[in-house]
Enzyme design. Structure first.
Site, PDB file in Angstrom:
ATOM      1  N   GLU A 301       7.586 -15.092 -29.139  1.00 10.15           N
ATOM      2  CA  GLU A 301       7.104 -13.713 -29.243  1.00 10.15           C
ATOM      3  C   GLU A 301       6.489 -13.239 -27.933  1.00 10.15           C
ATOM      4  O   GLU A 301       5.421 -12.622 -27.909  1.00 10.15           O
ATOM      5  CB  GLU A 301       6.100 -13.584 -30.395  1.00 10.15           C
ATOM      6  CG  GLU A 301       6.705 -13.950 -31.736  1.00 10.15           C
ATOM      7  CD  GLU A 301       5.806 -13.699 -32.931  1.00 10.15           C
ATOM      8  OE1 GLU A 301       4.580 -13.796 -32.789  1.00 10.15           O
ATOM      9  OE2 GLU A 301       6.345 -13.414 -34.010  1.00 10.15           O
ATOM     10  N   ASP A 375       7.790 -17.124 -41.776  1.00  2.37           N
ATOM     11  CA  ASP A 375       6.469 -16.718 -41.323  1.00  2.37           C
ATOM     12  C   ASP A 375       5.486 -16.452 -42.453  1.00  2.37           C
ATOM     13  O   ASP A 375       5.181 -15.290 -42.716  1.00  2.37           O
ATOM     14  CB  ASP A 375       6.600 -15.451 -40.455  1.00  2.37           C
ATOM     15  CG  ASP A 375       5.349 -15.195 -39.635  1.00  2.37           C
ATOM     16  OD1 ASP A 375       4.465 -16.054 -39.638  1.00  2.37           O
ATOM     17  OD2 ASP A 375       5.275 -14.137 -39.002  1.00  2.37           O
ATOM     18  N   GLU A 403      -2.048 -12.164 -44.324  1.00  3.53           N
ATOM     19  CA  GLU A 403      -1.232 -11.194 -43.596  1.00  3.53           C
ATOM     20  C   GLU A 403      -0.115 -10.628 -44.461  1.00  3.53           C
ATOM     21  O   GLU A 403       0.188  -9.445 -44.403  1.00  3.53           O
ATOM     22  CB  GLU A 403      -0.645 -11.884 -42.351  1.00  3.53           C
ATOM     23  CG  GLU A 403       0.331 -11.021 -41.577  1.00  3.53           C
ATOM     24  CD  GLU A 403       0.921 -11.734 -40.361  1.00  3.53           C
ATOM     25  OE1 GLU A 403       0.570 -12.907 -40.112  1.00  3.53           O
ATOM     26  OE2 GLU A 403       1.738 -11.105 -39.663  1.00  3.53           O
TER      27      GLU A 403
HETATM   28  O1  GCW Z   1       2.791 -14.210 -38.405  1.00  2.97           O
HETATM   29  C1  GCW Z   1       3.058 -13.785 -37.113  1.00  2.97           C
HETATM   30  C2  GCW Z   1       2.032 -12.745 -36.869  1.00  2.97           C
HETATM   31  C3  GCW Z   1       1.571 -12.677 -35.446  1.00  2.97           C
HETATM   32  C4  GCW Z   1       1.231 -14.076 -34.976  1.00  2.97           C
HETATM   33  C5  GCW Z   1       2.483 -14.939 -35.060  1.00  2.97           C
HETATM   34  C6  GCW Z   1       2.214 -16.395 -34.708  1.00  2.97           C
HETATM   35  C7  GCW Z   1      -0.489 -14.805 -33.505  1.00  2.97           C
HETATM   36  O2  GCW Z   1       2.535 -11.507 -37.304  1.00  2.97           O
HETATM   37  O3  GCW Z   1       0.452 -11.810 -35.402  1.00  2.97           O
HETATM   38  O4  GCW Z   1       0.699 -14.093 -33.684  1.00  2.97           O
HETATM   39  O5  GCW Z   1       2.974 -14.939 -36.368  1.00  2.97           O
HETATM   40  O6  GCW Z   1       2.008 -17.168 -35.632  1.00  2.97           O
HETATM   41  O7  GCW Z   1       2.218 -16.737 -33.552  1.00  2.97           O
END
Ligand code: GCW
Length: 712
Positions: A301, A375, A403
């Site tokens: 990311e 995720d 989240e």
């Molecule tokens: O779940 C996603 C989140 C991001 C997060 C990423 C990760 C810290 O939306 O906010 O970044 O994963 O785990 O690296």
């Protein structure tokens, strides 16, 4: 109510409570229990030469006094019947005879038992270290608060996992990424000269559930955390956390040698870069002698990493591992990687990237793997890396913050999610190769083991943004200590300590909690659907999200609905992600008739009219799940309203208000999802199913520019 309270010998419960005390409330015990406890703790003998010992002594004093109404006498040795002795054979001579029985308990384990001392009845908490004794004290206090008797043969406990960590996604400006409980509890600006007393309360709460590590800063990290002024601030926090058995760790930005070190490269094979990290580690250990190590998100990311220099994740991890090795620090390297350019199924990428690197990491590296391959969704099959890298210690990464599970306002108890993942059988070495056994390091005999939870803690008075989210912090700690515990048992302990031990309250509330995660799966993403929430902030339903910079950040990429059906084909006719599981599991997941229905649309694209186990078509089943989820929330509201008067009005009312929000949002999820998917299925709703409250366009035009927690 007052009558009942008097009968039970407890104070009326009307006192306002805001949740700050968490599960450590130590309310007066019913008279008979209080009497018995007073008899068993006439004298309190705690080895208190260390700060840890002082914390243990103070905790017991405070708790016993509050629960029995009178303080035990502090003594340096047991001289009468009814003493409680807490310490190690080295610090309390009267415990010396117990030495042989402490073998195998390590530095963090303990014994609790009734045991005559110098011929007089006593209770002992004995351990090999002061931290073990502290953990034992918290265990005894849990039994007392929950009204459970000490078993006749006592208790012998040691953690099954070494590193039991909270990962804070806290930025240096106080913003918490994916945080729903207010600002960060670390006040970086006032540190190191002022450490908020709240930090020791945080540490105490963690110690009470066995958490022994905190990563202070976000994995989307800022190199400034590694500069001298910020290391001094981290050291001040470490000084407060240490006596509670908690080590401090930092997220390390891979490009730090360039950003704060003035180097022209962060290439892990560059000698200057290696020297820079070695010097940095030495500097850190001068300030924080028991510093735990680094957590790293690299080449994921948009974060920098070794691949920026054509090197592998192993090269990157080993660079930091070599710098930490002389100080016995560890690297927790995250496996949450998927590439910007990669057209391949995102669910496959971490496995493809890391499995070839098995055996190439230094001994002090753990690979930190999220529970599922996408995720932190409401439900995912376990990550296929578990079981696929026997030569590497794999840490579990769970999310405690919600989240994807309704932020702070939805009552969703995560115990069943954690348990489902930990008890999944990978079949890696045949039946019984559970994820828990891998995470414990037992399956492949690793010296290191760990579990991390992305913290849900913030500066809100109640710590976690809601009363019930405290249960997720709690269950995480308990399962990190012992991944084989049962979520319902832990919920029971938590409810008794957090609210009241009254069974008329405990039973319905535990039941409500236990079904709450399945309800969220139902009203958000049933039958294996995933990643259908609002773009960026992840608040609310948005299955229509498409376009933008990356396909795998859209909803349509994951649900693939069309006129024929819905679901992501991960069988051999699709991405073949199923092949990443052990062959018997792969065969089961690959077969639409054998895959558990809860994963159906995770692994298959299925026709709308396909018959399901219930006899309903897929379309009708989907709608049924959405409605069932909403119905469950309605039931929780009713249950909770019916319990009015059992607990303080302040918490009662906040929970009631949040449940009302949850019901509204569950309905919103159901209606928006049905309105959207119906444009593909073209099918009517079964008899008795209400039409969505609004047309699809209504849901699509909703926007939430200030939803909390969004990444920055
Ligand atoms: O779940 C996603 C989140 C991001 C997060 C990423 C990760 C810290 O939306 O906010 O970044 O994963 O785990 O690296």
């Amino acid at each position: 109510m007052l009558m009942l309270s008097l009968l039970l010998g407890v104070l009326p419960v009307a006192l306002a409570e805001d949740g700050y005390e968490l599960w450590l409330r130590y309310r007066p015990l019913p008279a008979a229990q209080a009497d018995a406890l007073r008899q068993q703790s006439r004298q309190l003998v705690v080895a208190d030469a260390s700060t840890t010992g002082q914390h243990t002594r103070d905790e017991l004093l405070r708790a016993l006094q509050a629960m029995t109404g009178s303080a035990p006498a502090l003594a340096s040795r047991a001289s009468q019947a009814g003493a409680l002795l807490v310490g190690t054979p080295a610090t309390l001579p009267q415990l010396r005879a117990l030495q042989p029985q402490l073998g195998g308990l390590g530095e963090e384990g303990y014994l609790i038992r009734r045991q005559p001392i110098d011929g007089r009845a006593a209770t002992v908490i004995a351990a090999n270290s002061d931290i073990g004794a502290l953990y034992g004290a918290f265990h005894l206090l849990r039994l007392l608060q929950t009204g459970q008797a000490l078993p006749a043969d006592g208790i012998r406990e040691a953690p099954r996992v070494k590193l039991r960590m909270l990962d804070h996604w806290d930025n240096l400006d106080g913003y918490v990424e994916r945080g729903y409980a207010g600002a960060s509890i670390w006040d970086w600006h006032k540190l190191p000269d002022y450490v908020d007393p709240r930090i020791s309360d945080y540490a105490r709460a963690n110690a009470s559930i066995g958490i022994n590590g905190s990563v202070l800063n976000n994995v989307n990290s800022n190199a400034v955390s590694l500069t001298a002024p910020y290391l001094a601030k981290a050291a001040a926090l470490a000084d407060v956390l240490r006596p509670w058995g908690i080590r401090v760790y930092l997220s390390a930005r891979f490009s730090a040698p360039v950003e704060i070190g003035g180097l022209s490269t962060a290439d892990p094979l560059d000698a200057g870069v290696q020297r820079w990290w070695r010097d940095k580690a030495d500097e850190i250990y001068r300030l924080i002698p028991d510093f735990g190590g680094f957590l790293v998100k690299a080449n994921s990311e948009g974060q920098p990493g070794p691949q920026d220099y054509g090197r592998s994740h192993a090269d990157g991890a080993n660079l930091l591992a070599d710098a930490l090795q002389p100080h016995a620090g560890v690297v927790m390297w995250r496996a949450f990687v998927y590439s910007h350019e990669q057209p391949d199924d995102r669910a496959r990428q971490a496995y493809d990237e890391f499995v070839p690197l098995d055996g190439r990491f230094r001994d002090n590296v753990l690979l930190q793997v999220k529970n599922g391959a996408i995720d932190f969704q409401p439900r995912e099959p376990f990550h296929p890396l578990f079981g696929a890298m026997p030569k590497t210690p794999l840490m579990m990464e769970f999310q405690i913050t919600k989240e994807y599970l309704g932020f702070a306002t939805h009552l969703v108890y995560l115990g069943p999610l954690y348990q489902e993942t930990l008890q999944s059988d990978t079949l890696a070495h045949g039946p019984g190769s559970t994820v828990a056994s891998i995470v414990e390091g037992r399956l492949d005999n690793h010296a290191l083991s760990g579990i991390a939870g992305v913290a849900n803690i913030g500066a809100d008075r109640n710590w976690t943004g809601s009363q019930f989210d405290q249960a997720n912090w709690y269950v995480f700690g308990r399962m990190a200590w012992n991944p084989r515990l049962d979520a319902a048992d832990i919920a029971r302990d938590w409810v008794r300590m957090t609210f009241t031990p009254d069974p008329a309250f405990v039973a319905p509330v535990v039941q409500m909690m236990m079904g709450s995660r399945e309800a969220a799966v139902d009203y958000m993403t049933p039958l294996g659907l995933h990643h259908l929430m609002g773009r960026g902030h992840h608040y609310g339903p948005a299955p229509w999200v498409e376009g933008g910079s990356r396909a795998d950040w859209t909803s349509v990429y994951y649900h693939r609905a069309d006129a024929d059906g819905i679901g992501f084909d991960r069988s051999a006719s699709g991405s073949n992600a199923v092949a990443q599981y052990a062959p018997p599991l792969a065969a089961e997941f690959a077969d639409p008739r054998r895959v558990p229905e809860q994963y159906l649309l995770w692994f298959h694209h299925v026709r709308w009219d396909r018959p399901m186990a219930s006899g309903r078509t897929l379309w009708d089943e989907l709608v049924h799940h959405y409605s069932r989820g909403v119905e469950y929330v309605r039931d929780m509201r009713r249950t909770w309203a019916g319990l009015d008067g059992h607990i303080d009005a302040e918490r009662q009312q906040q929970v009631a208000a949040f449940l009302a929000i949850q019901e509204k949002e569950a309905q919103w999820w159901r209606d928006a999802s049905i309105a959207y998917f119906q444009t593909f299925s073209g099918l009517p709703l079964a008899a008795g199913e209400a039409a969505p409250a609004h047309p699809l366009q209504y849901y699509q035009q909703l926007s939430f520019p200030y939803a909390p927690g969004d990444g920055k």
